[in-house]
Scaffold this active site. Structure first.
Site: not given
Ligand code: NAD
Ligand code: MG
Length: 480
Positions: A184, A236-238, A241, A258, A292, A389
């Site tokens: 996804k 994605g976000s902590t 995660g 990650e 990140c 972050e």
């Molecule tokens: P996010 O973690 O919400 O999104 C990342 C991915 O996860 C997207 O594809 C999203 O649709 C999906 N997602 C969201 N909620 C989910 C759930 N409950 N179950 C499974 N998948 C889900 O990140 P964001 O809202 O786009 O960004 C927010 C913050 O996260 C940023 O400000 C940044 O600090 C951090 N971030 C970190 C990374 C990284 O590479 N480590 C990448 C993006 C964002």
């Protein structure tokens, strides 16, 4: 922006890409409709709607997982490993052949400068497929047991900061090790993943080996919680995660996460300052700081602090912020309105908590989402801009006197993804590296990524490694 030289605009043409008005899901080798409410994806530099993209519901995800399971059982799993490698080589070559198309599409959908998508994202994505293609028939020599076996179906969820590259980090190792995939992409940047689906068709990849299900968080949740998924990989976000870790806990699923980072970039007094300044700029302004492993905390030895900050400000004054499609552009658009709001909120905290904010002169474009490269000095480790972050072009500068103090400050974070050291002295680099609790440490460089090198975090930056021999382990069962 103040700039030493004026450049004539050198816009890349978008005519190479053919963006369809709407896209479906890629399931079992074909594009199909999604049953959820479609999403619009915009160009963050102009706010122009680029396309409408399907949203995968729980039923759609179930169809994708079934297709992946069938492919795992019938075609991909039983295939000779050397033949799997051939498919991966073919995909890698197609990514190279269509590199310009991918770069333009990535820049339009994400807002990053074309120079980066062209010179970093797309070549590295191809490199990941080439590297893993080579492993496909050599897995018994990877040091992971005599006969490592694939896990089955991998459910993968990726973010918007490196859309195609994160896809490559997820898909290439999964396929090379004999797994099949349901991926996804992020809701603001789905287009290169859908173009990648076309590449899978072009490569004659058997149906169901790669499935791409677009949508937002709910679709991601359906992917990671599907009972027939054997392996979950998330970047994605902590916060998300953590919720995924809770969902997966107690199941048989294997998990790698990650997550975020708040990396220290440490400049010692013997570092060549001009070179360090280039590395600081690359560390925090590359990809608008949506990285990140960004070097978002600059730790400078006190005796050179003023010189480093002055040189850094001079250098930032020459950065060109604006149209991502212009080949001269150094910094493009912030990926979304909500990310811009988060950056604004955290920088406002920086000012109210007493740090000093500096930004270069110059105007930003009227339309789209923009934020100037920003440097905070007089930062204390307790400030939010030193702890949280920002995921944007915002640098927090702090000082230290001794190497021990540098290490203590660098490790004073809930994260532990990366770090950088600038020094002429090799012995100091080795000693400090040893004491840093970070998955990747760069010496006299920053943000250098390579498929042969494992990448991953300590603490709240997540667990598991991607890339290198270590990254293969996340997709293999080593018990025999
Ligand atoms: P996010 O973690 O919400 O999104 C990342 C991915 O996860 C997207 O594809 C999203 O649709 C999906 N997602 C969201 N909620 C989910 C759930 N409950 N179950 C499974 N998948 C889900 O990140 P964001 O809202 O786009 O960004 C927010 C913050 O996260 C940023 O400000 C940044 O600090 C951090 N971030 C970190 C990374 C990284 O590479 N480590 C990448 C993006 C964002
Ligand atoms: Mg977009």
């Amino acid at each position: 922006m103040t700039s030493l030289f004026e450049y004539a605009p050198a816009p890349e043409s978008r005519s190479i890409v053919d963006i369809r008005p709407s896209y479906g899901l890629f399931v079992d080798g074909e594009f199909t409709d999604g049953t959820g409410t479609p999403l619009k994806t915009v160009n963050p530099a102009t706010e122009e709607v680029l396309s409408e993209v399907a949203t995968g519901s729980e039923d759609d995800v179930d169809r994708a997982v079934r297709a992946a399971r069938r492919a795992f059982v019938k075609t991909w799993g039983p295939m000779r490993p050397a033949d799997r490698g051939k498919y991966l080589f073919r995909i890698a070559r197609l990514l190279q052949e269509r590199a310009r198309e991918f770069a333009v599409l990535e820049t339009l959908d994400n807002g990053k400068p074309i120079r980066e998508s062209r010179d970093v994202d797309v070549p590295l994505a191809a490199a990941h497929f080439f590297y893993h293609a080579g492993w496909a028939d050599k897995l018994e020599h990877a040091g992971l047991g005599p006969a490592p076996r694939p896990l089955g179906v991998a459910g993968q969820v990726i973010p918007w900061n490196f859309p195609l590259l994160m896809l490559a980090w997820k898909v290439a190792p999964a396929l090379a090790t004999g797994n099949t995939v349901v991926l996804k992409p992020a809701e603001t940047t789905p287009l290169t993943a859908l173009l990648f689906a076309e590449v899978c068709q072009q490569a004659d990849l058997p149906p169901g080996v790669v499935n791409i299900v677009t949508g937002a968080g709910e679709t991601g949740r359906a992917v990671i919680s599907h009972p027939d998924v054997d392996k979950v990989a998330f970047t994605g976000s902590t916060e998300v995660g953590r919720s995924i870790a809770r969902t997966v806990a107690g199941t048989e699923k294997r998990l790698t996460l990650e997550l975020g980072g708040k990396a220290a970039n440490i400049v010692f007094d013997d570092a060549p300052i001009d070179q360090a300044v280039e590395g600081i700029v690359r560390g925090i302004f590359f990809n608008q700081g949506h990285v990140c492993c960004a070097g978002s905390r600059l730790l400078v030895q006190e005796s050179v602090h003023d010189d480093v900050v002055a040189a850094l400000q001079r250098r930032i004054g020459t950065l060109r912020v604006g149209d991502p499609m212009d080949k001269n552009t150094d910094m493009g658009a912030i990926n979304s309105h909500s990310q811009l709001a988060r950056i604004r909120e955290l920088t406002a905290f920086g000012e109210t908590e007493g740090a000093t904010c500096w930004q270069p002169d110059g105007d930003l474009p009227d339309r789209g989402f923009w934020f100037k490269p920003t440097v905070f000095t007089d930062v204390s480790p307790a400030h939010r801009i030193a702890r949280d972050e920002v995921f944007g072009p915002v640098l927090s500068v702090m000082t230290f006197r001794t190497p021990d103090e540098a290490v203590a400050k660098a490790n004073n974070t809930t994260y532990g993804l990366s770090a950088g050291i600038w020094s002429e002295k090799g012995s100091r680099i080795l000693k400090v590296t040893d004491q840093l609790r970070a998955g990747v440490v760069w010496a006299n460089t920053f943000n250098e990524l390579d498929p042969t090198s494992p990448f991953g975090g300590y603490k709240q930056s997540g667990y598991g490694r991607e890339g290198g021999r270590q990254g293969l382990a996340a997709y293999l069962r080593s018990d025999s």
